[in-house]
Design a protein around this motif. Structure first.
Motif, PDB file in Angstrom:
ATOM      1  N   VAL A 174     -56.388  88.519-115.068  1.00  0.00           N
ATOM      2  CA  VAL A 174     -56.082  87.285-114.348  1.00  0.00           C
ATOM      3  C   VAL A 174     -55.896  87.750-112.903  1.00  0.00           C
ATOM      4  CG1 VAL A 174     -54.561  85.438-114.087  1.00  0.00           C
ATOM      5  CG2 VAL A 174     -55.404  86.285-116.330  1.00  0.00           C
ATOM      6  N   TRP A 175     -55.297  88.698-112.453  1.00  0.00           N
ATOM      7  CA  TRP A 175     -54.921  88.905-111.028  1.00  0.00           C
ATOM      8  C   TRP A 175     -56.150  89.621-110.347  1.00  0.00           C
ATOM      9  CZ3 TRP A 175     -51.416  87.511-108.019  1.00  0.00           C
ATOM     10  CH2 TRP A 175     -50.131  86.746-108.561  1.00  0.00           C
ATOM     11  N   TYR A 176     -56.939  90.301-111.226  1.00  0.00           N
ATOM     12  CA  TYR A 176     -58.362  90.566-110.515  1.00  0.00           C
ATOM     13  C   TYR A 176     -59.023  89.431-109.954  1.00  0.00           C
ATOM     14  CZ  TYR A 176     -62.980  92.481-109.831  1.00  0.00           C
ATOM     15  OH  TYR A 176     -64.246  93.063-109.480  1.00  0.00           O
ATOM     16  N   LEU A 177     -59.125  88.312-110.951  1.00  0.00           N
ATOM     17  CA  LEU A 177     -59.801  87.179-110.401  1.00  0.00           C
ATOM     18  C   LEU A 177     -59.295  86.522-109.398  1.00  0.00           C
ATOM     19  CD1 LEU A 177     -60.699  85.925-114.184  1.00  0.00           C
ATOM     20  CD2 LEU A 177     -62.284  86.774-112.612  1.00  0.00           C
ATOM     21  N   ARG A 178     -57.980  86.148-109.294  1.00  0.00           N
ATOM     22  CA  ARG A 178     -57.138  85.631-108.236  1.00  0.00           C
ATOM     23  C   ARG A 178     -57.621  86.509-106.973  1.00  0.00           C
ATOM     24  NH1 ARG A 178     -51.407  84.840-111.127  1.00  0.00           N
ATOM     25  NH2 ARG A 178     -51.807  83.050-112.635  1.00  0.00           N
ATOM     26  N   SER A 228     -66.532 100.066-105.638  1.00  0.00           N
ATOM     27  CA  SER A 228     -67.144  98.853-106.282  1.00  0.00           C
ATOM     28  C   SER A 228     -67.256  99.132-107.745  1.00  0.00           C
ATOM     29  CB  SER A 228     -68.149  98.390-105.547  1.00  0.00           C
ATOM     30  OG  SER A 228     -67.934  97.854-104.383  1.00  0.00           O
ATOM     31  N   LEU A 229     -68.220  99.982-107.952  1.00  0.00           N
ATOM     32  CA  LEU A 229     -68.185 100.597-109.340  1.00  0.00           C
ATOM     33  C   LEU A 229     -67.023 100.703-110.174  1.00  0.00           C
ATOM     34  CD1 LEU A 229     -70.375 101.117-111.599  1.00  0.00           C
ATOM     35  CD2 LEU A 229     -70.229 103.380-110.795  1.00  0.00           C
ATOM     36  N   ALA A 230     -65.981 101.583-109.624  1.00  0.00           N
ATOM     37  CA  ALA A 230     -64.728 101.697-110.440  1.00  0.00           C
ATOM     38  C   ALA A 230     -63.876 100.623-110.720  1.00  0.00           C
ATOM     39  CB  ALA A 230     -64.024 102.853-109.601  1.00  0.00           C
ATOM     40  N   VAL A 231     -64.001  99.741-109.577  1.00  0.00           N
ATOM     41  CA  VAL A 231     -63.062  98.492-109.978  1.00  0.00           C
ATOM     42  C   VAL A 231     -63.580  97.386-110.741  1.00  0.00           C
ATOM     43  CG1 VAL A 231     -62.301  96.101-108.528  1.00  0.00           C
ATOM     44  CG2 VAL A 231     -61.964  98.707-107.520  1.00  0.00           C
ATOM     45  N   THR A 232     -64.981  97.456-110.733  1.00  0.00           N
ATOM     46  CA  THR A 232     -65.651  96.534-111.676  1.00  0.00           C
ATOM     47  C   THR A 232     -65.521  97.258-113.084  1.00  0.00           C
ATOM     48  OG1 THR A 232     -67.303  96.040-109.969  1.00  0.00           O
ATOM     49  CG2 THR A 232     -67.992  95.530-112.290  1.00  0.00           C
TER      50      THR A 232
END
Length: 611
Positions: free
Chosen positions: A52-56, A147-151
């Motif tokens: 949820v926090w990632y999307l926020r 970006s790859l790691a966060v995704t």
């Protein structure tokens, strides 16, 4: 006297009320126990919060890129060049809108949102992985590895949190979303093509044909191309592109709403349920003056496991709105409340209670809800009431004035009123109603003249010529109480008829075996009372002034003063809620349920088919 604030019955040590959780196992609303070991439950809840926090955060970055031009251009250059950003991180209002809807639905623990995020995230992760594996120039930039790691972290958290996402949507959502997408796209494409054709400023001999204009409009709706993209033979003003983009964003929002909407209602009270509720009211109806209003037929009901208690509610705008106290044995209230909260979680409804008494409010708070005083209910003890004394001088004078004008009052149980007379009274009630909307939910029955309500009391006021001029209807409150349900008067009649009828009922209450009468509810009564006292603080005085201002439209202060003249006992009533951030939504749902706010009906395509 009122029993609304009486203490809960005593329990022997070591026992628990029906349906109560063992000590130390209470879960806040919105959190579904996962089962298994305590550690795995914490891990699942932590993973759910992470998604949820990632999307926020992605929403914030998207909005920042939309309003900060240079930052947004940098993001676009990264995605167009040898860089790529983390999943759902881009620049633009449309991307922010899409991600915000995902964040909201994930916060409400909707299973469909979890599945969409998982499928979409896996596709993006697979694409990023292939790019990194096949194209060396992308591997050379550390930002791409970030970006790859966060995704990957976001996608990996979804399966871990799968047990947290249990809220079910309506079964018709997939078909509805597909219908909205298809129908909306056809309408929007036709409208966009028409606008492109009408506003095309290209020379006549260079203008594109219909197929090109149609393709241009469709491409902009689907892909929301930038305003700097041009097509030969099409030269349109910038506002047309903006209008098409806004239309696409609204269509996207409408499709997401159709796909993720919660179930709007459950089955209403059935005849069998009504019989069970009446049996509970027969045994425990004295506890709450609002108990009889649980028999409204637009409500749903959920019983405790033992069947000794029940919570009645109505779903309005995604809010599961209960009213009054639970019905039945207070020992079984926790079981009914648990069942109601579990159903709200399973459908992603916001749980709320309006008009709960002090004892019920205490029980609700033990289940994770917070309480806020909403106002006070005016209750008159008919045995102690008197019109004598200096304090009642104005009321006594108004009463005598109406009586001298020749008005009379008749008090009867509904069962004692012949059918043709009841039909005439119902016609008068409809004619005297203020507006087309029938108001009331927590303190109104919503019907008049039903044979099942024979114990209700009708108070009819007639003028000197015998013509009906006002009527009041009261529902039973246990065996020796009444609670005001309906209050109507002819606007062409003299003022003071309602007060005259109430005073007549109080003085003649013995005719129908009544000892206490619950009158209107006075919202924010304590503010008006304390705000007018000597020494009231500036904040309280300001709050009172604001309420007085809004009373010009909503009669907040006038209801308080209309009840205060009877010198009643004031019983506090509370609103219960899970989160403070949901209070605006709960307030909107309450206003709709009570009939103070009438929102327009959605198009037929969007109406839910009951069943």
């Amino acid at each position: 006297m009122s029993q609304k604030t009486s203490l809960l019955p005593h329990r022997s040590p070591g026992t628990a009320p029906d349906g109560a959780r063992p000590a130390g196992r209470n879960e806040p609303p919105g959190v579904v126990p996962c089962g298994g070991r305590r550690g795995s439950g914490r891990l699942s809840r932590g993973a759910a919060r992470l998604t949820v926090w990632y999307l926020r955060v992605a929403v914030c970055v998207d909005l920042l890129g939309a309003v900060w031009v240079s930052f947004g251009q940098d993001l676009k250059r990264h995605n167009d060049g040898d860089f790529f950003t983390p999943h759902l991180v881009a620049a633009g209002f449309t991307g922010a809108l899409f991600t915000a809807v995902l964040a909201v639905t994930m916060r409400r623990r909707k299973r469909a949102a979890w599945l969409l995020n998982l499928v979409f995230g896996l596709l993006v992760l697979a694409l990023y992985s292939c790019v990194m594996a096949l194209l060396p120039e992308f591997r050379a930039h550390p930002f791409n590895w970030f970006s790859l790691a966060v995704t990957a972290l976001f996608v990996a958290a979804l399966p871990v949190a799968r047990r947290e996402f249990t809220a079910k949507g309506d079964r018709s959502n997939p078909k509805l979303a597909a219908g909205v997408a298809l129908g909306g796209l056809l309408v929007a494409t036709a409208l966009a093509t028409l606008l492109v054709t009408v506003t095309n400023e290209s020379p006549v001999e260079e203008r594109s044909d219909l197929g090109v204009r149609l393709s241009y409009a469709l491409a902009r709706l689907v892909f929301i191309a930038g305003t700097d993209d041009r097509v030969d033979g099409i030269a349109i003003p910038g506002w047309v592109d903006v209008f098409i983009n806004v239309t696409a964003a609204l269509l996207l929002l409408l499709v997401l709403w159709a796909a993720f909407r919660s179930r709007r209602a459950t089955d209403p009270v059935s005849p069998a349920d009504e019989e069970r509720l009446r049996a509970l009211l027969e045994r425990h109806g004295e506890r709450d003056s609002l108990g009889y209003f649980a028999l409204r037929r637009d409500k749903s009901v959920i019983f405790s496991p033992s069947g000794k208690a029940a919570v009645t509610y109505r779903v309005v705008g995604g809010v599961s709105l209960a009213s009054g106290d639970p019905i039945g044995d207070p020992e079984a209230w926790p079981g009914a409340i648990d069942a109601w909260l579990a159903e709200a979680r399973s459908h992603a409804w916001v749980p709320a209670v309006i008009g709960a008494g002090e004892t019920a409010g205490t029980v609700y708070t033990r289940h994770g809800l917070s309480a806020l005083e909403l106002g006070d209910e005016a209750i008159v003890d008919t045995g102690e009431f008197t019109l004598e004394g200096r304090a009642m001088r104005n009321v006594r004078q108004a009463y005598n004035r109406v009586r001298r004008a020749g008005y009379t009052v008749r008090v009867r149980r509904h069962a004692d009123i012949p059918a043709e007379e009841m039909t005439a009274l119902m016609r008068h009630a409809d004619a005297w109603r203020d507006g087309e909307t029938e108001r009331g939910f927590s303190m109104a029955l919503g019907r008049l003249g039903d044979p099942a309500d024979g114990q209700c009391v009708m108070v009819e006021c007639h003028d000197a010529e015998g013509r009906p001029r006002a009527l009041l209807s009261f529902v039973p409150w246990g065996r020796r109480g009444l609670s005001l349900d309906l209050m109507r008067r002819d606007r062409e009649a003299d003022n003071g008829l309602i007060e005259f009828a109430v005073l007549e009922l109080i003085q003649r209450s013995g005719e129908v075996g009544v000892g206490q009468i619950s009158l209107n509810f006075a919202m924010f009564r304590s503010v008006f009372e304390r705000g007018a006292q000597l020494g009231a603080g500036p904040v309280l005085r300001l709050w009172r002034s604001l309420l007085s201002f809004f009373s010009r439209w909503w009669q907040i202060e006038s209801l308080y003063r209309a009840n205060a003249k009877y010198r009643p006992v004031w019983e506090p009533r509370f609103i219960l809620f899970a989160k403070s951030s949901e209070l605006p939504r709960i307030g909107l749902a309450s206003a709709r349920a009570e009939g103070f706010l009438d929102l327009p009906s959605p198009p037929r395509l969007l109406r839910r088919t009951r069943g």
